[in-house]
Every structure is written in structure tokens, then in C-alpha cells.
Design an enzyme around this catalytic site. Sequence first.
Site, PDB file in Angstrom:
ATOM      1  N   CYS A 162       0.802  -1.220   0.000  1.00  0.00           N
ATOM      2  CA  CYS A 162       0.000   0.000   0.000  1.00  0.00           C
ATOM      3  C   CYS A 162       0.836   1.271   0.000  1.00  0.00           C
ATOM      4  O   CYS A 162       0.286   2.374  -0.005  1.00  0.00           O
ATOM      5  CB  CYS A 162      -0.953  -0.017   1.189  1.00  0.00           C
ATOM      6  SG  CYS A 162      -2.006  -1.490   1.210  1.00  0.00           S
ATOM      7  N   HIS A 302      -2.449   8.300   5.901  1.00  0.00           N
ATOM      8  CA  HIS A 302      -2.705   6.954   5.369  1.00  0.00           C
ATOM      9  C   HIS A 302      -4.127   6.543   5.753  1.00  0.00           C
ATOM     10  O   HIS A 302      -4.865   6.019   4.933  1.00  0.00           O
ATOM     11  CB  HIS A 302      -1.671   5.976   5.918  1.00  0.00           C
ATOM     12  CG  HIS A 302      -1.711   4.628   5.285  1.00  0.00           C
ATOM     13  ND1 HIS A 302      -1.640   4.438   3.923  1.00  0.00           N
ATOM     14  CD2 HIS A 302      -1.819   3.382   5.835  1.00  0.00           C
ATOM     15  CE1 HIS A 302      -1.705   3.137   3.643  1.00  0.00           C
ATOM     16  NE2 HIS A 302      -1.815   2.485   4.789  1.00  0.00           N
ATOM     17  N   GLU A 313      -0.769   5.636  13.508  1.00  0.00           N
ATOM     18  CA  GLU A 313      -0.412   6.796  12.692  1.00  0.00           C
ATOM     19  C   GLU A 313      -0.570   8.082  13.499  1.00  0.00           C
ATOM     20  O   GLU A 313       0.278   8.990  13.416  1.00  0.00           O
ATOM     21  CB  GLU A 313      -1.261   6.860  11.417  1.00  0.00           C
ATOM     22  CG  GLU A 313      -0.832   7.993  10.495  1.00  0.00           C
ATOM     23  CD  GLU A 313      -1.530   7.988   9.142  1.00  0.00           C
ATOM     24  OE1 GLU A 313      -1.059   8.706   8.241  1.00  0.00           O
ATOM     25  OE2 GLU A 313      -2.546   7.269   8.987  1.00  0.00           O
ATOM     26  N   LYS A 334      -9.316   8.334   2.069  1.00  0.00           N
ATOM     27  CA  LYS A 334      -9.802   6.946   1.967  1.00  0.00           C
ATOM     28  C   LYS A 334     -11.228   6.817   2.498  1.00  0.00           C
ATOM     29  O   LYS A 334     -11.910   5.825   2.232  1.00  0.00           O
ATOM     30  CB  LYS A 334      -8.877   5.987   2.713  1.00  0.00           C
ATOM     31  CG  LYS A 334      -7.525   5.771   2.047  1.00  0.00           C
ATOM     32  CD  LYS A 334      -6.704   4.734   2.801  1.00  0.00           C
ATOM     33  CE  LYS A 334      -5.351   4.470   2.148  1.00  0.00           C
ATOM     34  NZ  LYS A 334      -4.410   5.601   2.304  1.00  0.00           N
ATOM     35  N   HIS A 339      -9.666   2.094   0.204  1.00  0.00           N
ATOM     36  CA  HIS A 339      -8.209   1.926   0.151  1.00  0.00           C
ATOM     37  C   HIS A 339      -7.829   1.355  -1.210  1.00  0.00           C
ATOM     38  O   HIS A 339      -8.154   0.201  -1.519  1.00  0.00           O
ATOM     39  CB  HIS A 339      -7.760   0.996   1.276  1.00  0.00           C
ATOM     40  CG  HIS A 339      -6.282   0.973   1.479  1.00  0.00           C
ATOM     41  ND1 HIS A 339      -5.381   1.528   0.589  1.00  0.00           N
ATOM     42  CD2 HIS A 339      -5.527   0.450   2.476  1.00  0.00           C
ATOM     43  CE1 HIS A 339      -4.154   1.356   1.037  1.00  0.00           C
ATOM     44  NE2 HIS A 339      -4.208   0.709   2.182  1.00  0.00           N
ATOM     45  N   PHE A 398       1.909  -3.451   4.026  1.00  0.00           N
ATOM     46  CA  PHE A 398       2.233  -4.749   4.603  1.00  0.00           C
ATOM     47  C   PHE A 398       3.734  -5.009   4.455  1.00  0.00           C
ATOM     48  O   PHE A 398       4.359  -4.595   3.483  1.00  0.00           O
ATOM     49  CB  PHE A 398       1.465  -5.860   3.900  1.00  0.00           C
ATOM     50  CG  PHE A 398       0.000  -5.932   4.277  1.00  0.00           C
ATOM     51  CD1 PHE A 398      -0.518  -5.177   5.299  1.00  0.00           C
ATOM     52  CD2 PHE A 398      -0.850  -6.791   3.595  1.00  0.00           C
ATOM     53  CE1 PHE A 398      -1.863  -5.259   5.641  1.00  0.00           C
ATOM     54  CE2 PHE A 398      -2.202  -6.887   3.928  1.00  0.00           C
ATOM     55  CZ  PHE A 398      -2.709  -6.110   4.956  1.00  0.00           C
TER      56      PHE A 398
END
Length: 410
Positions: A162, A302, A313, A334, A339, A398
Site C-alpha cells: 500500500c 494513510h 499513525e 480513503k 483503500h 504490509f
Amino acid sequence: MRRVVVTGVGAVSPVGLTAKESFDNACKGVSGIGKITRFDASNFSVRIAGEVKGFNPLDYVPKKDLKKIDLFSLYAIAASEEAIKNSGLELNREDPFRVGVSIGSGIGGLATIEKYNEALIKRGQKGVSPFFIPVAVINMAAGNVSMRFNAKGPNFSDVTACATGTHSVGLAARCIAYGDADVMICGGTESTITPLAVSGFANMKALSTRNDEPEKASRPFDRDRDGFIIGEGAGVLILEEYEHAKARGAEILAEFAGFGMSGDAYHYTAPDPEGEGATYAMKMALKDAKLNPEDVSYLNAHGTSTQYNDIIETKAIKKVFGEYAYKLTISSTKSVTGHLLGAAGGVEAVFSVLAIKEGIIPPTVNLDNPDEECDLFYTPNEAIDKQVNVAMSNSFGFGGTNAVVVFKRV
């Protein structure tokens, strides 16, 4: 180091087929989340996604070529075509070896892989097209764009889950700064709303199951969030060396100011609980930009709408910005797009540049009851008119991969 500027943007997203439409709808809080239509998801635990709507592949390739190109590559072509047009570049007048492409994808042609796996099971080897591999491999997004626009400079595809789109933009900027190219077509693309992808993410418990209220399912920083929404699309920027852009009289949308990256070295999917990797990436981006934390006007977070990401975050932002974190304007787009995985950083970089250009910050929708551990200002539910001098965009993936880019007003 040579200066790098943004002269064009393009996007295909769940909230629009162009960068302007996508950004305008994000600012209006229009949700792109709905019921999955790509396949029959009636028996799936997750039945919602952020699908691109109204996209016609035949606007970009002849019908005979559709079997040779996956949708993730088509999205990249569409966003690149818009970005090039937006930039005013006449590529036929450029040295093709000075124009490069850096467009990545987190997963690539998964729909093609699923299609030909089924064909193999049913028909054996003869069921698999000779086009299968070149259609599915991730670097074919960049490959197709380079062939489409005769870009013979640096050509590569970053694959960092991502964080892909953000890494792709940052590394493209360095190609220009170090003199490898004068122009880079860069960003991220993704199209993996497929049975296999939805099953995999759902079985990880990563996705929201708010199936009856899709437009309310993506709710970053809200205490009632229950996972992210899988989405698709592409976001592409045209980066140019400053003098090159100036010489041709280009409109400069923003300057690329800084890039930071790091690794958590912690877990397959979960972020480091103290946010050390995210903190370091943001600090490195500011250092690269030669800016102080207080210089940042807007942070496109994010903000995935997952339990861990949003808290961690937030913790990382506080470590980087200190007390100024409470004065910083933050949002997660998002909340309307879902996402977009490998495309997220590309689209969110586009939104960050347009926030600078348009003087408006898109909201975080569905932020009705903020998590008590998410106590910063996330621009809840309504856009804000504000002069944005510096915008930062965060992406984390990830494997613990982190990337941050910073843009500033010229």
C-alpha cells in the site's frame, strides 16, 4: 540536486474518472463505496468495495487489444493520458530517452491470474493464453504507458504493497534530481476487486463488514471503524526538472519538496505499535525538504479505517510534530475512495497537489465519534478552505514498508 516540480496530474478513482472530478467529489464528501458488482459477492462476508464506475476501456484501446491488457494497466494509461494533457507536454518534441515512467502496483493483474487459473483447471494447458504472463505482471502498467507515449527513459515499477504509489513518486523525483531524466510519468495503479482478493483480506479480518451501509463503512479515526474498504483506480503525476518546465512555460502546480522511507522490521501486516517506522519516514521527508514540522499546512494521512493503523499513525504524527500536531490540518481521503492499495499513494499525492493548487482541504467523512486515541484535527465531514503552502502524504504497507512525500507551493 536539480529541483523537481509537478506540472500535471491525472486520476481514475471510485469518486471520479479524472483528477478534478475525483478531487471535487472528495471535497464534497461524495462516497465512492457501494455494493460489489464485479462478481457475485452475495455469499461473501464482505460485499462492498470502492469500484471505478463508468470507465470505458475502449476509450483507450481497440477492442481487439483488450485481451492483451489488464484493467490495472488500463487505469494507468487513462490517468497518464490525463496527466500529460494536463501538463501541456508535447512528448513528440521531447528527447524520448529523457522521459521516464515509474508506475507501480501492489498486486497487479490478479483478475487475469484468477481467469487463467480457472481456464487451466477446466481445459488444461491449452486454456492458458500466451498473453497471460505479459498481461498480469506488475511492470506492464509502466510498460504499457511507456509504449503508449514513447517514453524511453527510466522505466520501473515499485511494488511495496500500500506504499507503492508513494514510493513510485518519490523514486521518480530522485531520477530527475540526479539527472537520469527530465520528465517522469509516475504514480500507482490497482484493480483487484476479485473473489480471491476480497476473500484473502476478509479472512484476515482487515475489511469492513458494514455491508448494509457501504457509504458509511470507511470511517478513519472513528471509534466505530471496523476495517478498510478495498478500492481501485490510478493516480499519476508528471514530474519535471524545474528549468525544463520553466523553459516551456508550463504551469507549475507544486514543487516536489521531500521524500522519506523506512521499514518497521516488525510484522507481516501489523504496524510497529510505537509507530517508529512511520515517524522516521516523516522525519526523513521533512529533512529532505529542508522544512520544519510547523511548515506543514496539510497532511493527507494513510488513514485506512483499521483499528491499528489509525491509532499508530496518530501516535507517529504526534512524535514528529509535537504540540503542533494539534494545530495541523489532517484528513483521510480513503473515507470516500476506500483503500486503493498500490494506487492509494498516487491518488493521494494528486489530492495533496490539488489541495495546494485549489486552497481546499478534503474532509474525513463518517468521522462522527472520534476514537479517544485519535485526538487530532482530521477535518471531520466538511472540507475547509485554506491556503496550503506545504502538503505531506503518508503511505504505509504490509511488510512494514513506509513512504512519505512532501509538496510545496512555488
